[in-house]
Write an enzyme that holds these catalytic residues in place. Structure first.
Site, PDB file in Angstrom:
ATOM      1  N   LYS A   1     -37.866  24.150  21.025  1.00 11.76           N
ATOM      2  CA  LYS A   1     -39.302  24.566  20.706  1.00 11.76           C
ATOM      3  C   LYS A   1     -38.893  25.702  19.776  1.00 11.76           C
ATOM      4  O   LYS A   1     -39.639  25.835  18.831  1.00 11.76           O
ATOM      5  CB  LYS A   1     -40.071  24.990  21.948  1.00 11.76           C
ATOM      6  CG  LYS A   1     -41.423  25.568  21.231  1.00 11.76           C
ATOM      7  CD  LYS A   1     -42.344  26.065  22.599  1.00 11.76           C
ATOM      8  CE  LYS A   1     -43.519  26.436  21.885  1.00 11.76           C
ATOM      9  NZ  LYS A   1     -44.654  26.629  23.030  1.00 11.76           N
TER      10      LYS A   1
ATOM     11  N   HIS B   1     -29.013 -21.498  16.316  1.00 14.32           N
ATOM     12  CA  HIS B   1     -30.085 -20.746  15.920  1.00 14.32           C
ATOM     13  C   HIS B   1     -31.296 -20.744  17.035  1.00 14.32           C
ATOM     14  O   HIS B   1     -32.343 -21.224  17.018  1.00 14.32           O
ATOM     15  CB  HIS B   1     -31.060 -21.868  14.866  1.00 14.32           C
ATOM     16  CG  HIS B   1     -30.309 -21.899  13.479  1.00 14.32           C
ATOM     17  ND1 HIS B   1     -29.961 -20.813  12.757  1.00 14.32           N
ATOM     18  CD2 HIS B   1     -29.510 -22.999  12.998  1.00 14.32           C
ATOM     19  CE1 HIS B   1     -29.100 -21.139  11.717  1.00 14.32           C
ATOM     20  NE2 HIS B   1     -29.042 -22.475  11.630  1.00 14.32           N
TER      21      HIS B   1
END
Length: 520
Positions: free
Chosen positions: A138, A278
């Site tokens: 922070k 696929h």
């Protein structure tokens, strides 16, 4: 640039820590430390100040309270260009802390242990560490915060190149990493505790934690950038955590197909092979041994199997390896193989094709239910895995002719197989191997046409599985004309009566399962 004058160090992972601290010493940085980290640094003959001596307050509650003190957090959170902050800090003997080096108790490693207890997990929840990290992040304008040993080399270089200073830009980047670190840590804890409650499957908030495993050359197509992320610990045998034994790096499409191949064969108890193209099986078979399963799966659709992915659910022996090599010599290109393990001879034989990717998952015995997620734009869909299986007692015979025992066994195989095929799906099988698969069609009748066409003469005397009900009799007519002898389907259409009459007209048996297997 910010000169580092005082650093607070509290780490679980002490990899390369001494290198960084020696560099800090070179620039006369005062080192504050605690517990095991303090001992580690003293053993390395590094001068430190114990946090308890600095705060004037002892570590207590068996180490649960060490750094939770105003002299620590005031030093981390004070804005030293704010006169009010400076005056208050001075009044209470609070000094600036310019750097925090901290990583956390290994919570995820703890809960990954098979015999972990709730109390073990609770005791490995770090409190002081995340609090320091967040405070430092922070206040990144004044504090540098390091949370990963991989950051040390760059910081050492920057300190040495800038007379013991860290740049503003670097501190911001470190703060971003710090907040990611604590967010990941907190979500791991919350997910663990949430999953203790087996009565509630879906929480009001979903927190996802994935770690970047690899950058990929591209995504589904070369113009798409892509990366591969996975869970930080291995959840169960899966393609994401498989060990690659041979071949070039995996592609985006490889990973998708390897996952599909493995998840299919995990669903079968007998030796089974899935051949994927696929993201759909173009062949699937169970047999008494793996080499026969591979051969039968391949015979379903050798044309589509070119450039395929092979999934196997048993250790691959030299016999199976030779069968795969014979197929390759006949012109069938196999991109990748995934299996629990390989004998030394089998691996050597299969690895003769240098660009064939070979992956090992380990035993498939430890397989439990999983939640499946599909991402959409702005959201995530979550569902439990389709693990519903049936046996003979679940079937409702609706035609005049009942299936034979042999047909029943084939129907059950086909039903389990079809749930792994994209909808709409029509799947034809003889015994316990597929002979024709119609996948991913917008209409069920088109799926039936494709399955019959792919099966050719093998459609005669085969059985058919449909992942959802027949809305009209036309799909059954196609099956009857092809010589299919039995059908398994969910039932439940408003046209069930006419569908059943059509099956009776062809002398077929038909059974209803009462459930469907959509796979979009």
């Amino acid at each position: 640039m910010k000169k580092i004058e005082r650093a607070l160090i509290s780490t679980y992972d002490k990899t390369n820590l001494s290198d960084l601290v020696n560099t800090l010493g070179k620039w006369d940085v005062e080192i504050l430390s605690t517990g095991g980290t303090a001992k580690h640094l003293r053993d390395a003959e590094i001068k430190i100040v114990d946090v308890s001596d600095y705060t004037g307050f002892p570590e207590m509650l068996e180490g649960r309270v060490k750094t939770l003190h105003p002299r620590i957090h005031g030093g981390l959170l004070a804005q030293w260009d704010n006169e009010t902050h400076v005056d208050q800090a001075s009044a209470h003997g609070i000094k600036p802390i310019d750097m925090v080096i901290c990583n956390l108790y290994p919570f995820e490693a703890t809960i990954a242990k098979p015999d972990v207890t709730l109390m073990d997990a609770i005791e490995n929840i770090d409190i002081g560490g995340p609090t320091m990290i967040r405070a430092a992040a922070k206040n990144y304008h004044h504090v540098s915060v390091l949370t990963d040993p991989t950051q040390y080399a760059d910081i050492i270089s920057e300190l040495n190149n800038n007379d013991g200073c860290i740049s503003d830009e670097r501190r911001l980047e470190l703060a971003k990493s710090a907040f990611l670190h604590t967010a990941h840590y907190d979500s791991a804890i919350s997910n663990y505790l949430i999953n203790l409650d087996s009565n509630k499957e879906f929480e009001d908030f979903l927190t996802l934690n994935y770690e970047k495993a690899d950058s990929l050359r591209y995504g589904e197509n070369p113009h798409q950038d892509a990366a591969f992320y996975r869970t930080e610990t291995k959840p169960s045998p899966c393609a994401a955590w498989a060990k690659q034994l041979n071949g070039p790096a995996l592609s985006y499409n490889n990973i998708l197909d390897l996952d599909a191949a493995l998840e299919i064969v995990k669903d079968f108890d007998t030796p089974t092979c899935a051949i994927i193209k696929h993201n759909n099986p173009c062949g699937l078979a169970s047999a008494e041994n793996l080499q026969d399963a591979f051969t039968n799966a391949l015979d379903c659709d050798r044309t589509s199997a070119f450039g395929s992915i092979v999934g196997l659910n048993r250790k691959v022996t030299i016999q199976t390896a030779n069968t795969i090599r014979d197929a390759a010599k006949s012109g069938v290109k196999i991109e990748a193989i995934i299996a629990p393990s390989y004998t030394e001879k089998a691996l050597t034989a299969l690895s003769r094709v240098e660009n064939r990717r070979i992956l090992e998952t380990g035993s498939l015995s430890d397989v439990g239910p999983i939640m499946q997620m599909r991402h959409i734009n702005g959201g995530v869909l979550v569902q439990e895995q389709d693990a519903h299986n049936i046996d003979k007692s679940d079937l409702n015979v609706v035609t005049k002719r009942e299936p034979t025992e042999q047909e029943l066994q084939s129907l059950l195989f086909a039903w389990k197989a079809c749930k792994h095929v994209k909808s709409n799906c029509i799947l034809l099988a003889q015994g316990t191997h597929t002979v024709g698969i119609g996948a991913g069609q917008m209409s069920r009748v088109d799926a039936a046409i494709i399955a019959v066409r792919k099966a050719g003469e093998k459609a005669n005397d085969s059985v058919l599985a449909s992942d959802a009900f027949f809305p009209f009799p036309d799909g059954v007519e196609i099956a009857g004309d092809a010589g299919i002898k039995a059908i398994i389907q969910p039932g439940g259409s408003v046209n069930d009566e006419s569908v059943i009459k059509t099956a009776d007209k062809y002398g077929m048996s038909m059974v209803f399962t009462g459930i469907r297997h959509f796979r979009h």
